[in-house]
Write an enzyme that holds these catalytic residues in place. Sequence first.
Site, PDB file in Angstrom:
ATOM      1  CG  ASP A  78      10.510  55.600  16.825  1.00  0.00           C
ATOM      2  OD1 ASP A  78      11.540  55.188  15.975  1.00  0.00           O
ATOM      3  OD2 ASP A  78       9.440  56.292  16.314  1.00  0.00           O
ATOM      4  CG  ASP A 115       3.523  58.020  15.120  1.00  0.00           C
ATOM      5  OD1 ASP A 115       2.322  57.987  15.807  1.00  0.00           O
ATOM      6  OD2 ASP A 115       4.212  58.774  15.628  1.00  0.00           O
TER       7      ASP A 115
END
Length: 312
Positions: free
Chosen positions: A82, A258
């Site tokens: 990411d 997240d």
Amino acid sequence: MPLVTSTEMFKKAYDGGYAIGAFNVNNMEIVQGITEAAKDLEAPLILQVSKGARAYANHTYLTKLVEAAVIETGLPICLHLDHGDSFETCKSCIDGGFTSVMIDASSKPFAENIEITKKVVEYAHDHGVVVEAELGTLAGIEDDVKVSAEDSSYTRPEEVEEFVSKTGCDSLAIAIGTSHGAYKFKPGTKPQLRFDVLEEVSKRLPGFPIVLHGSSSVPQEFVEKINKFGGNMPGAIGVPEDQLRKAASMSVCKINIDSDLRLAMTASIREYFAEHPDHFDPRQYLKPARAAIKDMVAHKIVDVLGCDHKAF
């Protein structure tokens, strides 16, 4: 089953009108909570690791945890970097067993973004790895990604065809109003995704998988629980889940989550210590924290992503 790329996942998701959850992982309990929920619901998974997570937990520990999850669940799981911020970071992950990487050069001028992304794509494709790129910049804070509201910008649909054709990237993260972290929108406002931008991008890139970053909904119940048990977290507004579900029914094939995981875990741990102030065994407070992660992920898979029972 070995780790897989996201190619087949995205094709099925695009055709089926749902999205794959890309959940950030930092330790064993988070990996377990996510994958236990996905196993119960037979959902495909992208487990993604940020630069900050690699610095915290170590590349090798994280890859082995994800490999263990594949063994334990039998699910198709993609291991993704990411927000890779350089060719060197992406190369390290490609060489180290990741099956997907993101190169985020969105803060660079358009031509430079193309140049950096193309370099990563060429190396990744030579090694059987897929690449996510980004156009447009999201506001908010997540690990090393820090963008003020003033510096954020929506993706320009007129640029996407040139960008994808010149870079050869496999998926594209766009900015349509989501935000990194538990980002506070202006008081009294409700976040509204720019579906007009998404629709125009989709017209220009038919069949091409689109990615949404910064897509946590920031449930107020967790903010309140954290504050109830000693925190001082200001109220935060995330992205409404009905808007995320609409995006998933269109061309968005990957939705990143997240902050919601962090909030669920932290709220559980704070509550546990408030009720058991004398306990000191990490297993005692991490077990309910893992369960809170599992519940959160199950909700996202069924009610937001729509990818339950799509693993096989």
